[in-house]
Scaffold this active site. Structure first.
Site, PDB file in Angstrom:
ATOM      1  N   ASP A 125      -2.501  -9.433   8.424  1.00 20.92           N
ATOM      2  CA  ASP A 125      -2.180  -8.775   7.162  1.00 20.92           C
ATOM      3  C   ASP A 125      -1.221  -7.642   7.503  1.00 20.92           C
ATOM      4  OD1 ASP A 125      -1.983  -7.897   4.591  1.00 20.92           O
ATOM      5  OD2 ASP A 125      -4.073  -7.296   4.359  1.00 20.92           O
TER       6      ASP A 125
ATOM      7  N   HIS B 173      -0.781  -2.482  -4.547  1.00 22.28           N
ATOM      8  CA  HIS B 173      -0.166  -3.362  -5.553  1.00 22.28           C
ATOM      9  C   HIS B 173      -0.076  -2.716  -6.940  1.00 22.28           C
ATOM     10  CE1 HIS B 173       0.147  -6.430  -2.653  1.00 22.28           C
ATOM     11  NE2 HIS B 173      -1.031  -7.003  -2.787  1.00 22.28           N
TER      12      HIS B 173
ATOM     13  N   GLU C 172       4.958 -12.693   1.868  1.00 20.97           N
ATOM     14  CA  GLU C 172       5.413 -11.806   0.796  1.00 20.97           C
ATOM     15  C   GLU C 172       6.664 -11.042   1.245  1.00 20.97           C
ATOM     16  OE1 GLU C 172       1.956  -9.310  -0.189  1.00 20.97           O
ATOM     17  OE2 GLU C 172       0.854 -10.741   1.048  1.00 20.97           O
TER      18      GLU C 172
ATOM     19  N   ARG D 136       0.795  -1.222   0.000  1.00 27.17           N
ATOM     20  CA  ARG D 136       0.000   0.000   0.000  1.00 27.17           C
ATOM     21  C   ARG D 136       0.832   1.279   0.000  1.00 27.17           C
ATOM     22  NH1 ARG D 136      -2.262  -4.074   2.821  1.00 27.17           N
ATOM     23  NH2 ARG D 136      -4.460  -4.501   2.386  1.00 27.17           N
TER      24      ARG D 136
ATOM     25  N   HIS E 138       3.276 -12.906  -4.751  1.00 27.03           N
ATOM     26  CA  HIS E 138       2.106 -13.011  -3.869  1.00 27.03           C
ATOM     27  C   HIS E 138       1.554 -14.442  -3.825  1.00 27.03           C
ATOM     28  CE1 HIS E 138      -1.390 -11.629  -1.666  1.00 27.03           C
ATOM     29  NE2 HIS E 138      -0.977 -10.370  -1.739  1.00 27.03           N
TER      30      HIS E 138
END
Length: 348
Positions: free
Chosen positions: A247, A105, A313, A80, A175
């Site tokens: 996340d 992304h 990631e 982000r 990803h």
């Protein structure tokens, strides 16, 4: 080592190819030219039985604009950027907002939603994408190459290189999502995760880092010692509430620019499969597939649900362009962006 290439489908008016690299033991990876994606990873369990452990879809077209960004390489900036804005060399750039109030992304037409040029080069498969100046709001013409190699020891190595003709920002990752019991086998909350990270980046409710990293000790973010992903999953903790699960970005201990370091280890007691990850990047985003419900139909007729996979990631931190104290993601003409990620599969 055997590499095969096949026409897999069509997207954006271009042919999409799938490559399979198989080693002498029969373990293999499949790669797709839409998004330079990892489509499948077939590795043995503790009894020697092969299974595909990666999230993926049955057909190429499903990879275009899928919500999970399954197996693909997002860019020009993975993760982000706050409010879709950043300033570089005194000029403000505006990017499309596609994740709440933020840019995610690289935007809706990011690298993950492009068909890359592709070729077999020796024992590797290479994907190339040329991003024009102004694409999704980013400055500079950028050429990116993603090179995948698969070893006899079941190690998948991804090396990114990139060059630009004007100052820009670049953050690249892969990803891929994994379930070490095999895709379609249900939740990964019983997988055991260890992170080589004693600090993490707290965020706002829109998952933008607030600033300095903080110790994980005494919080649900502590994976320094191995624990199941689900152990603290229901804790009343802001990060877990904001994301409906994990996340978040962790700061890899001992990171040195240009040097490989261990980032994570994932283990399934059920299958005995182990995944160790190494990277040259300073951070690792752990995403527990919190919004997988409703994604395209999976391989082998499987329907995927929330928490059926985990994405690990390796990347630079979210919103680096707006945090001068974070490791820089600025790339200048004459410089080479080069980063590596290794997925090493074994059994225990």
């Amino acid at each position: 080592m055997r590499i095969t290439k096949e026409l897999w489908g069509e997207a954006l008016g271009k042919e999409v190819y799938k490559y399979t690299i198989e080693n002498a033991s029969g373990a293999s990876v499949e790669l797709g030219s839409l998004g330079a994606a990892v489509v499948a990873v077939k590795v043995p369990d503790k009894d020697g039985n092969l299974a595909d452990v990666a999230l993926g879809y049955a057909d190429a077209a499903s990879y275009l604009a899928d919500g999970p960004c399954a197996g693909k390489c997002p860019g020009r900036y993975a993760n982000r950027i706050a409010l879709g804005r950043f300033t570089l060399d005194g000029k403000e750039y505006t990017l499309p907002v596609n994740n709440g109030p933020n840019h995610l992304h690289g935007g809706p037409e990011g690298f993950q939603n492009q068909v890359w040029d592709s070729r077999i080069n020796g024992f590797a498969v290479e994907f190339m994408y040329f991003s024009e100046d102004g694409e999704m709001g980013y400055p500079g013409n950028l050429k990116v190459v993603a090179r995948y190699e698969w070893s006899e020891e079941n190690e998948l190595r991804l090396t990114f290189t990139a060059h630009t003709d004007a100052d820009t920002v670049v953050n690249l990752t892969n990803h891929s999502y994994f379930n070490l019991d095999g895709e379609g086998s249900g939740s990964v909350l019983d997988h055991v995760l260890r992170l080589n990270a004693s600090e993490w980046l707290p965020t706002s409710d829109s998952l933008i880092p607030l600033g300095d990293s903080e110790p994980v000790a005494g919080t649900p973010m502590d994976f320094v010692m191995p624990k199941t992903i689900g152990q603290d999953f229901k804790a009343d903790f802001p990060a877990l509430v904001y994301g409906k699960g994990y996340d978040n970005c962790w700061v890899i201990d001992g990171h040195m620019k240009g040097q490989l370091s261990e980032a994570a280890e994932l283990y399934s007691p059920k299958s005995g499969r182990v995944l160790k990850m190494y990277t040259t990047q300073p951070g690792i985003q752990v995403y527990t597939g919190n919004w997988l419900d409703g994604c395209p139909a999976g391989k082998n007729g499987h329907v995927y649900h929330d928490y059926d996979f985990v994405a690990l990631e390796c990347q630079h931190y979210p919103d680096c362009p707006n945090h001068p104290d974070y490791p820089s993601t600025v790339l200048k003409p004459g410089e080479e962006f080069e980063q590596a990620i290794i997925w090493a599969f074994s059994v225990r």
